[in-house]
Design an enzyme around this catalytic site. Structure first.
Site, PDB file in Angstrom:
ATOM      1  N   ASP A 152       0.854  -1.184   0.000  1.00  0.00           N
ATOM      2  CA  ASP A 152       0.000   0.000   0.000  1.00  0.00           C
ATOM      3  C   ASP A 152       0.891   1.235   0.000  1.00  0.00           C
ATOM      4  O   ASP A 152       1.817   1.343   0.809  1.00  0.00           O
ATOM      5  CB  ASP A 152      -0.864  -0.051   1.264  1.00  0.00           C
ATOM      6  CG  ASP A 152      -1.895   1.056   1.354  1.00  0.00           C
ATOM      7  OD1 ASP A 152      -1.841   2.012   0.554  1.00  0.00           O
ATOM      8  OD2 ASP A 152      -2.767   0.967   2.248  1.00  0.00           O
ATOM      9  N   ALA A 154      -0.055   4.693  -8.911  1.00  0.00           N
ATOM     10  CA  ALA A 154      -1.058   4.132  -7.999  1.00  0.00           C
ATOM     11  C   ALA A 154      -2.080   5.194  -7.589  1.00  0.00           C
ATOM     12  O   ALA A 154      -1.728   6.233  -7.034  1.00  0.00           O
ATOM     13  CB  ALA A 154      -0.378   3.560  -6.763  1.00  0.00           C
ATOM     14  N   THR A 165      -3.655  13.838 -13.913  1.00  0.00           N
ATOM     15  CA  THR A 165      -4.747  13.822 -14.889  1.00  0.00           C
ATOM     16  C   THR A 165      -5.174  15.231 -15.269  1.00  0.00           C
ATOM     17  O   THR A 165      -5.045  16.173 -14.462  1.00  0.00           O
ATOM     18  CB  THR A 165      -5.967  13.075 -14.299  1.00  0.00           C
ATOM     19  OG1 THR A 165      -7.097  13.233 -15.150  1.00  0.00           O
ATOM     20  CG2 THR A 165      -6.331  13.615 -12.916  1.00  0.00           C
ATOM     21  N   ASP A 166      -5.722  15.371 -16.474  1.00  0.00           N
ATOM     22  CA  ASP A 166      -6.256  16.666 -16.890  1.00  0.00           C
ATOM     23  C   ASP A 166      -7.492  17.056 -16.093  1.00  0.00           C
ATOM     24  O   ASP A 166      -7.880  18.232 -16.086  1.00  0.00           O
ATOM     25  CB  ASP A 166      -6.563  16.679 -18.387  1.00  0.00           C
ATOM     26  CG  ASP A 166      -7.572  15.625 -18.828  1.00  0.00           C
ATOM     27  OD1 ASP A 166      -8.025  14.814 -17.985  1.00  0.00           O
ATOM     28  OD2 ASP A 166      -7.903  15.603 -20.033  1.00  0.00           O
ATOM     29  N   GLU A 167      -8.095  16.109 -15.387  1.00  0.00           N
ATOM     30  CA  GLU A 167      -9.321  16.411 -14.647  1.00  0.00           C
ATOM     31  C   GLU A 167      -9.092  17.398 -13.500  1.00  0.00           C
ATOM     32  O   GLU A 167     -10.043  18.003 -13.005  1.00  0.00           O
ATOM     33  CB  GLU A 167      -9.977  15.127 -14.136  1.00  0.00           C
ATOM     34  CG  GLU A 167     -10.455  14.234 -15.263  1.00  0.00           C
ATOM     35  CD  GLU A 167     -11.369  13.116 -14.807  1.00  0.00           C
ATOM     36  OE1 GLU A 167     -12.197  13.365 -13.908  1.00  0.00           O
ATOM     37  OE2 GLU A 167     -11.259  12.008 -15.344  1.00  0.00           O
ATOM     38  N   TYR A 180     -12.740  12.517  -7.061  1.00  0.00           N
ATOM     39  CA  TYR A 180     -11.543  11.950  -7.695  1.00  0.00           C
ATOM     40  C   TYR A 180     -10.570  13.046  -8.111  1.00  0.00           C
ATOM     41  O   TYR A 180      -9.391  13.036  -7.731  1.00  0.00           O
ATOM     42  CB  TYR A 180     -11.925  11.117  -8.917  1.00  0.00           C
ATOM     43  CG  TYR A 180     -10.769  10.894  -9.861  1.00  0.00           C
ATOM     44  CD1 TYR A 180      -9.615  10.234  -9.429  1.00  0.00           C
ATOM     45  CD2 TYR A 180     -10.806  11.360 -11.174  1.00  0.00           C
ATOM     46  CE1 TYR A 180      -8.530  10.053 -10.286  1.00  0.00           C
ATOM     47  CE2 TYR A 180      -9.730  11.179 -12.033  1.00  0.00           C
ATOM     48  CZ  TYR A 180      -8.595  10.527 -11.583  1.00  0.00           C
ATOM     49  OH  TYR A 180      -7.525  10.354 -12.416  1.00  0.00           O
ATOM     50  N   LYS A 203      -6.747  14.064  -6.725  1.00  0.00           N
ATOM     51  CA  LYS A 203      -5.566  14.135  -7.580  1.00  0.00           C
ATOM     52  C   LYS A 203      -4.936  15.529  -7.534  1.00  0.00           C
ATOM     53  O   LYS A 203      -3.705  15.672  -7.539  1.00  0.00           O
ATOM     54  CB  LYS A 203      -5.919  13.756  -9.014  1.00  0.00           C
ATOM     55  CG  LYS A 203      -6.216  12.284  -9.218  1.00  0.00           C
ATOM     56  CD  LYS A 203      -5.026  11.381  -8.887  1.00  0.00           C
ATOM     57  CE  LYS A 203      -3.901  11.505  -9.883  1.00  0.00           C
ATOM     58  NZ  LYS A 203      -2.796  10.544  -9.586  1.00  0.00           N
ATOM     59  N   LEU A 239     -15.053   3.881 -19.837  1.00  0.00           N
ATOM     60  CA  LEU A 239     -15.973   4.074 -20.954  1.00  0.00           C
ATOM     61  C   LEU A 239     -15.712   3.145 -22.137  1.00  0.00           C
ATOM     62  O   LEU A 239     -16.608   2.400 -22.566  1.00  0.00           O
ATOM     63  CB  LEU A 239     -15.921   5.528 -21.436  1.00  0.00           C
ATOM     64  CG  LEU A 239     -16.815   5.830 -22.649  1.00  0.00           C
ATOM     65  CD1 LEU A 239     -18.290   5.670 -22.309  1.00  0.00           C
ATOM     66  CD2 LEU A 239     -16.536   7.233 -23.179  1.00  0.00           C
ATOM     67  N   GLY A 292     -21.616  16.142 -11.065  1.00  0.00           N
ATOM     68  CA  GLY A 292     -20.340  16.789 -11.309  1.00  0.00           C
ATOM     69  C   GLY A 292     -19.655  16.380 -12.594  1.00  0.00           C
ATOM     70  O   GLY A 292     -18.420  16.349 -12.672  1.00  0.00           O
TER      71      GLY A 292
END
Length: 328
Positions: free
Chosen positions: A60, A83, A126-128, A151, A155, A191, A276
């Site tokens: 972990d 991870a 991530t681009d998010e 999420y 990040k 997806l 969201g």
């Protein structure tokens, strides 16, 4: 010769990266550190199990003692940190799991890597974290962080920790932010594998809202090649956006896959939008292109063909993977 610690190496992008690295740099040693949650599939790395320069350690990232032990045993000089809990729908249902792994886990890994004197730490994001775009515009490395889901917020928190470790301690952290990945070994809840596996079984394909949410799609092998450039040439403290230059609506992707499989569009079922749900993402990869010489090589149409062919040839893999996560 390098010794890499790759966290999350039994997952989708991590396992593709390890295969990529072992093929291109057979003199390097790769240690795969993964907790084997539902999305970590041992079968993803079965072909590497007997290699003398590959080792799997179950652990972990939030367990400081376990992280310290593996860093010391292997004399790791490079960490590539994949991870993470990464599925937006799951983050809405259980946000605390995302905070623990993505924020606390990254913080633990950064501290133990700093203590161990790691010479390069590549943090995969991530681009998010940038939030949503309107019909115009594009994310650059200077776009403010404005995450909209648990999420992406977790990040963004991990990205800020990475930045702080560089600014405070001079620790050689580099952050990459990629657009939506696709390709072989992606867990069936995402997806593109959802579309493929449901279409193969002639099952209804759920599409959120009006299906016009836009994503930039990046073939996973192109992403691995970009990380390669970052490991070898990236500058500590920098952020590099990695995009595929393939903006498509979700409905475009569904229709393209159905056409590739020869399935009817009558399988499409529009369902209520999720909470969201960011309307559009688009990444500008100009910085990594100009400074490190990376550009995506796989056009979306070719990447989708490869991906559909892989899932069609590996039905046993995705059925078993789905069972591990409570799916079909």
């Amino acid at each position: 010769m390098r010794t890499l610690l790759v966290t999350g190496g039994m997952g989708f992008i991590g396992s593709n990266f390890i295969r990529y690295w072992l093929q291109r740099y057979p003199a390097d040693r790769v240690v795969n550190y993964d907790l084997l949650t539902y999305a970590g599939q041992p079968a993803n790395m079965a072909e590497a199990a007997g290699l003398p320069n590959y080792r799997f350690v179950r652990g972990d990232v939030a367990d400081a003692d376990a992280v310290r032990r593996v860093l010391d045993e292997e004399t790791v000089d490079t960490v590539v940190h994949f991870a993470a809990e990464s599925h937006v729908d799951r983050s809405i249902a259980d946000p605390q799991a995302f905070v623990r792994t993505n924020v606390l886990g990254t913080g633990c890994l950064l501290e133990e890597a700093r203590r161990a004197g790691v010479s390069r730490f590549v943090h995969i994001s991530t681009d998010e974290v940038y939030g949503a775009l309107g019909d115009e515009g594009i994310f650059t490395e200077t776009t403010p962080l404005a995450p909209n889901s648990p999420y992406s917020a977790s990040k963004a928190g991990s990205d800020l920790l990475a930045r702080a470790y560089f600014e405070t301690y001079g620790f050689p952290v580099i952050t990459t932010r990629c657009s939506n990945n696709y390709g072989p070994y992606q867990y069936p809840e995402k997806l593109i594998p959802t579309i493929i596996t449901r279409a193969m079984r002639d099952e209804p394909i759920p599409v959120y809202g009006d299906g016009l949410h836009v994503r930039d799609w990046l073939y996973v092998e192109d992403h691995c090649a970009a990380i390669d450039r970052v490991v070898h040439q990236g500058s500590p403290g920098e952020v590099y956006n990695i995009g595929g230059l393939n903006e498509r609506t979700n409905l475009d992707i569904v229709r393209a896959i159905l056409a590739e499989l020869g399935k009817p569009e009558s399988l499409i079922r529009f369902v209520p939008d999720r909470l969201g749900h960011d309307r559009r993402y688009a990444i500008d990869p100009a910085k990594i292109a100009s400074r490190l010489g990376w550009q995506p090589q796989v056009p979306l149409e070719e990447g989708l063909k490869r991906t559909v062919a892989w899932y069609a040839a590996n039905e046993a893999w995705w059925r078993e993977a789905a069972k591990r996560g409570g799916g079909v």
